[in-house]
Scaffold this active site. Sequence first.
Site: not given
Ligand code: UDP
Length: 311
Positions: A207, A184, A209, A272, A143, A187-189
């Site tokens: 981490q 993501r 975002r 990241p 990606y 959506s997961n939360f």
């Molecule tokens: N993440 C998490 N639990 C989840 C899904 C994602 O802790 O059920 C974390 C993931 O490790 C990342 C952040 O949330 O650090 C954002 O993840 P997402 O997949 O939404 O987006 P991306 O990694 O592409 O920024």
Amino acid sequence: MRILVTGGAGFIGSNLCERLLASGHEVLCMDNFYTGSKNNIREYLNNPSFEVIRRDISEPFVIEADFIINLACPASVPHYQKDPLKTMKDNVFGIFNVLENARRLKIPVLHTSTSEVYGSPAVHPQPETYNGNVNPVSIRSCYDEGKRAAETILSDYNRQYGVDIKVIRVFNTYGPRMLENDGRAVSNFIVQSLKGEDLTVYGDGKQTRSFCYISDLIDGIILFMEDKSGFTGPVNMGNNYEFTIVDFAKLVLSITGSKSKLKFVELPKDDPIQRDPDLTLAKKMLGYNPKVGVEEGLKKTIEYFKKTIKY
Ligand code: UDP
């Protein structure tokens, strides 16, 4: 205008098609329905200004349009990692196919790149001048590097053939029409909170975002589409609501009023550690100004999932 939206049945694509139709444009929605969904576009099927083309962007195609917006690519981590070589083809072959149409028709292409081009950034927040910290051989590379290669191909079509390009680097965006099983954080939360399941926080959750509501991103896409200054980008778009993931999970719990608990699980490889867009350029060049607060955006997204999932 008649506008081709590749990936038009996806989360961002279908919200964009809706806005373009409301503004009086004709929309050609192209999708292979790998992560796009017919449910996202069902309400437009009877609209005479809306046409659906089932096609895979990685295969050559010929269309007639006045403008192309390229969104086609699986974009959530589990989906783009499921078939990494296909993801690379969607990015690289896909942009060649888009650009060959643009070159033939002499029309502009607005392409959605990603904050993932910065990899795990050592500069924070990330300006467009930062060249990133990307591993070419990681499980995210299909990606990250695919999107970086697409930016290179766009730049060379612009320099070599004079194709009018507009490149947006999209930061984490959420809202109605995200897939329930996208994997993501947002959506997961939300889905886990509604179902009373534990919220899966990856790693220690420290981490970060920054989350942008979909209507703000759509505003930015339209501003750039309508811009006549010759500005090509790349330009960051997103919002500056930066959260640690653990704090974000707690915010979702408080807004949903859920009794779910947090469950800390293994951090995916090469996740990241921080991400926040520097939006100076978007503000200066396009007057981009995201407006929707994170609580307001989350409430709307929660309402959407309440209506669409079984829990
Ligand atoms: N993440 C998490 N639990 C989840 C899904 C994602 O802790 O059920 C974390 C993931 O490790 C990342 C952040 O949330 O650090 C954002 O993840 P997402 O997949 O939404 O987006 P991306 O990694 O592409 O920024």
